[in-house]
Design an enzyme around this catalytic site. Structure first.
Site, PDB file in Angstrom:
ATOM      1  CE1 TYR A 137      -3.088   2.986   0.457  1.00  0.00           C
ATOM      2  CE2 TYR A 137      -3.733   2.096   2.588  1.00  0.00           C
ATOM      3  CZ  TYR A 137      -3.875   3.033   1.588  1.00  0.00           C
ATOM      4  OH  TYR A 137      -4.830   4.020   1.720  1.00  0.00           O
ATOM      5  CE  LYS A 165      -5.629   2.287  -2.364  1.00  0.00           C
ATOM      6  NZ  LYS A 165      -6.366   2.426  -1.077  1.00  0.00           N
TER       7      LYS A 165
END
Length: 299
Positions: A137, A165
């Site tokens: 992330y 992401k």
């Protein structure tokens, strides 16, 4: 790269009871039905949209497990399991794996900024301990960690992290990773207003909070751009969706998503303090944007 990281993955919120004192399990079920009915390809609970920093460790496991149970195999669940220590990250990730998560999304520890060797060691320890695909992330504004395109590639090679992401908003860097580091790591979009550009570029998936509010529109955009390769249709849809994404990025994100969920009839309760509700004028602005996009808004 595994098949579950494809299409629109809804960044899922955490429903609370009216006083925000407890997780609302029935509310999670309502969220899942709303999102899945809209044709979204996966669920990502336990991230920033899910207010994970406001949850206890026990609540985090409860939320991930409730989303997995409610999804019931219809779509994959990528559970947010990042924590401030390697040991807690491993424990949360192991619990998600045992519950049936398809993968885990892990934000790096975000108080003491890790050096790159420390970051590699952290993720290598997690991937060695848990047999589950891991999504990094990337959110530099919260972690202070800004990786280069080459470091993203090394992260994939050294640790077994399969993708990331990107909530960094640096589209030129995402593009470099997409073209130059794709053998080692896959770049997925996580910045709402870059969704059109990322899908047009060829990003395989996007983790998208708006998909928890307007899942059908988000799914339609992916189909138009990626599946049907209908650029004109994609542009028309993006003209409707982009103002909503701009609104979401202009306010506290989790609070804006919860406001949107309430407006479309799947109330998820309040955010936890210190985050306050949106002012009435902003709620009304959001209501108009949703209606203009063709979403069915409740009174």
């Amino acid at each position: 790269m595994t098949d579950q990281f494809t299409g629109v993955l809804a960044a899922a919120l955490t429903p609370f009871t009216a006083d925000a004192s407890a997780v609302d399990i029935a509310g999670i079920r309502r969220q899942v039905e709303h999102i899945v009915a809209g044709g979204v390809n996966g669920l990502v609970p336990g991230g920033s949209t899910g207010e994970f920093t406001a949850l206890t460790t026990e609540e985090r496991t409860v939320v991930n497990r409730a989303y997995i149970e409610a999804a019931a195999g219809r779509v994959p669940v990528i559970a947010g399991t990042g924590a401030l220590s390697t040991a807690e990250t491993i424990a949360l990730t192991q619990d998600a794996a045992e519950a049936g998560a398809a993968a885990a999304m892990i934000v790096p520890p975000f108080y003491d900024v890790l050096s790159f060797p420390e970051l590699l060691a952290h993720y290598a320890a997690v991937t060695a301990a848990v047999d589950l695909p891991i999504m990094y992330y990337n959110i530099p504004a919260a972690t202070g960690i800004e990786l280069s395109a080459e470091e993203f590639g090394e992260l994939g090679r050294v640790t077994g992290v399969t993708c990331f992401k990107d909530t960094g908003g640096d589209f030129p860097k995402l593009t470099r990773v997409h073209f130059d580091q794709s053998e080692d790591i896959t770049a997925l979009n996580g910045w709402d207003t870059l969704t059109f550009a990322a899908f047009a570029l060829g990003a395989r998936a996007g983790v998208w909070g708006a998909a928890s509010v307007i899942p059908q529109l988000c799914s339609d955009l992916h189909r138009a751009l990626v599946v049907d390769r209908d650029l004109d249709r994609g542009r028309a849809l993006w003209a409707l969706i982009n103002p909503i994404c701009v609104f979401l990025e202009t306010h506290n994100y989790a609070c804006a998503i919860k406001t949107g969920a309430r407006l479309v009839g799947v109330d998820a309760g309040p955010t936890r303090r210190p985050i306050l509700p949106l002012p009435d004028a902003d709620v009304e602005e959001f209501r108009v944007l949703l209606r203009d996009a063709g979403a069915e808004v409740v009174a």
